[in-house]
Design a protein around this motif. Structure first.
Motif, short mmCIF file in Angstrom:
data_model
loop_
_atom_site.label_atom_id
_atom_site.label_comp_id
_atom_site.label_asym_id
_atom_site.label_seq_id
_atom_site.Cartn_x
_atom_site.Cartn_y
_atom_site.Cartn_z
N VAL A 93 9.17 -36.02 -63.65
CA VAL A 93 7.83 -35.74 -63.91
C VAL A 93 7.57 -34.54 -64.97
N LYS A 94 6.49 -34.65 -65.78
CA LYS A 94 6.24 -33.86 -66.74
C LYS A 94 4.93 -33.25 -66.57
N VAL A 95 4.71 -31.91 -67.00
CA VAL A 95 3.31 -31.49 -66.82
C VAL A 95 2.85 -31.62 -68.07
N ASN A 96 1.58 -31.97 -68.31
CA ASN A 96 0.80 -32.12 -69.48
C ASN A 96 0.15 -30.71 -69.90
N CYS A 97 0.19 -30.45 -70.89
CA CYS A 97 -0.50 -29.31 -71.26
C CYS A 97 -2.13 -29.42 -71.60
N PRO A 98 -3.03 -28.71 -70.85
CA PRO A 98 -4.57 -29.11 -70.99
C PRO A 98 -4.86 -28.63 -72.39
N LYS A 99 -4.22 -27.80 -73.11
CA LYS A 99 -4.51 -27.25 -74.60
C LYS A 99 -4.25 -28.24 -75.50
N CYS A 100 -2.89 -28.41 -75.56
CA CYS A 100 -2.46 -29.34 -76.69
C CYS A 100 -1.66 -30.61 -76.32
N PHE A 102 0.98 -31.49 -74.86
CA PHE A 102 2.56 -31.41 -74.75
C PHE A 102 2.94 -31.62 -73.68
N LEU A 103 4.11 -32.43 -73.26
CA LEU A 103 4.74 -32.76 -71.99
C LEU A 103 5.89 -31.61 -71.76
N ASN A 104 5.52 -30.61 -70.79
CA ASN A 104 6.50 -29.73 -70.38
C ASN A 104 7.20 -29.92 -69.07
N GLU A 105 8.32 -29.20 -68.99
CA GLU A 105 9.02 -29.41 -67.53
C GLU A 105 7.91 -29.02 -66.44
N PRO A 106 8.37 -29.75 -65.26
CA PRO A 106 7.17 -29.51 -64.14
C PRO A 106 7.53 -27.95 -63.62
N ASP A 107 8.26 -27.23 -63.88
CA ASP A 107 8.61 -25.69 -63.49
C ASP A 107 8.11 -24.85 -64.61
N ALA A 108 7.66 -25.47 -65.54
CA ALA A 108 7.29 -24.42 -66.71
C ALA A 108 5.73 -23.69 -66.34
N SER A 109 5.82 -22.48 -66.57
CA SER A 109 4.79 -21.50 -66.46
C SER A 109 3.92 -21.66 -67.70
N TYR A 110 4.47 -21.81 -68.91
CA TYR A 110 3.80 -21.75 -70.22
C TYR A 110 4.33 -22.87 -71.02
N CYS A 111 3.17 -23.51 -71.73
CA CYS A 111 3.50 -24.62 -72.73
C CYS A 111 4.65 -24.11 -73.74
N ILE A 112 5.58 -24.99 -73.85
CA ILE A 112 6.65 -24.61 -74.64
C ILE A 112 6.23 -24.84 -76.14
N GLN A 127 -8.26 -14.90 -63.11
CA GLN A 127 -8.09 -16.38 -63.09
C GLN A 127 -7.86 -17.28 -61.99
N PRO A 128 -8.77 -18.14 -61.44
CA PRO A 128 -8.38 -18.84 -60.16
C PRO A 128 -6.88 -19.69 -60.36
N GLN A 129 -6.32 -19.86 -59.03
CA GLN A 129 -4.81 -20.43 -59.18
C GLN A 129 -4.90 -21.99 -59.84
N SER A 130 -6.02 -22.75 -59.80
CA SER A 130 -6.03 -24.05 -60.37
C SER A 130 -6.48 -23.96 -61.85
N ALA A 131 -6.91 -22.78 -62.36
CA ALA A 131 -7.29 -23.01 -63.73
C ALA A 131 -6.39 -23.29 -64.62
N GLY A 132 -6.38 -24.21 -65.38
CA GLY A 132 -5.38 -24.42 -66.28
C GLY A 132 -4.28 -25.07 -65.99
N GLY A 133 -4.10 -25.18 -64.54
CA GLY A 133 -2.62 -25.51 -64.15
C GLY A 133 -2.66 -27.01 -63.89
N PRO A 134 -1.70 -27.74 -63.53
CA PRO A 134 -1.44 -29.14 -63.34
C PRO A 134 -1.97 -29.33 -62.19
N SER A 135 -2.76 -30.47 -61.95
CA SER A 135 -3.15 -31.15 -60.79
C SER A 135 -2.28 -31.87 -60.22
N ALA A 136 -2.15 -31.51 -58.66
CA ALA A 136 -1.11 -32.27 -57.84
C ALA A 136 -1.82 -33.63 -57.23
#
Length: 136
Positions: A93-100, A102-112, A127-136
């Motif tokens: 499972v990858k985490v999609n960056c909401p800005k660009c 890009f598919l990042n690793e699930p434990d990534a804190s920042y988009c590579i 910043q609220p915890q869910s802002a910009g973060g992956p939705s579960a």
């Protein structure tokens, strides 16, 4: 906390991440190996079924019990392959960056790719915890 204490903590964190990634790679390798074995098994089962059907057709006979047994074996192998693929997909499972995007690793804190913060810092009240973060 002094420089050396911070360095030791960061080194421990890096070691944990590396260990987790190594475990993940081992698990992926085991599942991929299992899928290869199942694929080989499935091909053998399909060859057996084809040979039986051809032989029965040439002999003008029909053995529904034997055919049904072959069908069940194939179905069981296909079910096991679906289970293994599902397990592999859960790991991948990858985490999609909401800005660009890009598919990042699930434990990534920042988009590579663009550096966008995927998971907000828990102690950052701006910043609220869910802002910009992956939705579960």
């Amino acid at each position: 906390m002094g420089f050396w204490d911070e360095l030791v903590d960061k080194t421990k964190q890096v070691g944990e991440v590396a260990g987790n990634k190594a475990d993940e790679l081992v698990q992926k390798g085991k599942i991929k190996y299992q899928l290869e074995k199942l694929t080989y098994t499935l091909k053998g089962q399909q060859r057996k079924l084809g040979s039986l059907v051809y032989g029965m057709h040439r002999a003008g006979t029909q053995n529904d019990k034997l055919l049904e047994q072959c069908y069940r074996e194939i179905d069981a192998t296909l079910a096991e392959m679906r289970r293994a693929r599902s397990e592999l997909n859960e790991i991948n499972v990858k985490v999609n960056c909401p800005k660009c995007g890009f598919l990042n690793e699930p434990d990534a804190s920042y988009c590579i790719s663009c550096g966008y913060q995927l998971i907000s810092e828990p102690d950052d009240p701006a910043q609220p915890q869910s802002a910009g973060g992956p939705s579960a």
